[in-house]
Design a protein around this motif. Structure first.
Motif: not given
Length: 335
Positions: A179-183, A231-237, A251-259, A317-321
């Motif tokens: 799973l990659s997250l681009t922002k 968007t409005g429902f958040g990453l988890l939603g 499965v989410i690696d919480t330490g890999a999620v960018p903020y 370029g996007a982190p794998v979370i």
């Protein structure tokens, strides 16, 4: 930079909520639309490829060998600057097309304006911001619709095209895909702090006005076939909806999620919207939180406005979370 940056009017004070945090809660929305799927259309040559069933980002219909992608998105002011609000709302509406693997062609404005309370020159700035972002996206803006409304709202209805064999769908996830997250996350809490205090967060504005065009193209080039935007429902939603539609768990690696910078401080200081708290409440029965702390849970459920793409696949370029795994007792597992 907007010419109205110093204007005394604070648009966020004219709205009960802000941006995608003002969306109807996901649980309530699903109850309302349950059973509303229409029977297959008899229109020859126009099959519905993506409809309401999986809660995807846009509707898609097949037409003469291509896929037409249709969506609409609008919301109350998320920032005080009208030009920036217009840019953010347009980028957010266009994102639904990119999240389906499409290219936007035509947009029409959707504007609600309290004509007796706010001057029309501010509305002009909102529309100018939307036009500038649509122009950046090479998307025509062909007019629109407006109403007199006590609360300002703005957005766009957008039509795009895609390759029907290369759609990005939220029901195409398979076990083993990363799973990659681009922002980065944190837009909701920073916007809520802005609404409460007037502080301006340039990093949040820059993130929200950035098109998801390059991310969508990169996902397709990497062979991805499953994605959604956050968007409005958040990453988890949004991830819960993807996992549910695909019949998998995530499965989410919480330490890999960018903020974003300042996001954790905003949570710590209590700038959490009601929409974010409702998101967290909705996903809690489906989530194994492990030992994830309360602030991180809120950030993972934070109601984003014009957030990034969440792609089942690696995007350069996007982190794998995290990753998708076979369906288990929970659709979401945090580690």
């Amino acid at each position: 930079m907007s010419a109205t940056r110093q204007a005394p009017v604070r648009l966020t004070q004219f709205a009960h909520g802000g941006g995608c945090a003002c969306k109807i809660p996901p649980g309530e929305l699903e109850e309302v639309v349950a059973g509303l799927a229409a029977p297959p259309s008899a229109a020859a040559g126009a099959p519905l490829l993506v409809g309401i069933a999986t809660g995807d980002d846009a509707a898609v219909v097949g037409h003469r060998g291509t896929a037409l992608v249709c969506t609409a998105d609008f919301f109350t002011p998320v920032v005080d600057d009208p030009y920036d609000w217009g840019r953010i709302a347009a980028a957010n509406a266009l994102s639904d097309v990119y999240a389906m693997g499409g290219r936007p062609l035509l947009a029409v404005n959707l504007l609600a304006w309290p004509r007796d309370r706010l001057p029309f020159d501010l509305a002009g700035e909102v529309l100018r911001g939307g036009l500038d972002v649509a122009t950046e996206a090479a998307c025509h803006v062909g007019g629109g619709h407006s109403v007199d409304d006590p609360e300002p709202k703005y957005g766009m209805a957008v039509t795009g095209v895609a390759d029907p064999e290369q759609l990005l769908r939220n029901d195409a996830g398979r076990p083993g895909l990363p799973l990659s997250l681009t922002k980065p996350l944190g837009l909701g809490v920073l916007n809520n702090r802005h609404k409460a205090t007037g502080e301006r967060f340039e990093q949040a504005v820059a993130t929200m006005v950035a098109l998801n065009r390059d991310a969508g193209e990169a996902a397709l080039a990497a062979g991805a076939r499953c994605a959604t935007d956050v968007t409005g429902f958040g990453l988890l939603g949004h991830l819960h909806k993807l996992a549910r539609a695909s019949g998998v768990s995530a499965v989410i690696d919480t330490g890999a999620v960018p903020y974003l910078d300042g996001a954790r401080e905003a949570v710590r200081d209590g700038y959490v919207s009601g929409g974010t708290r409702r998101n967290l409440e909705w996903v809690t029965p489906y989530t194994d939180f492990g030992d994830t702390d309360a602030d991180t849970r809120l950030l993972l459920a934070d109601a984003q406005t014009s957030g990034g793409l969440l792609v089942a696949g690696e995007v350069p370029g996007a982190p794998v979370i995290g990753e998708l795994v076979p369906r288990g007792s929970h659709s979401l597992v945090l580690r």
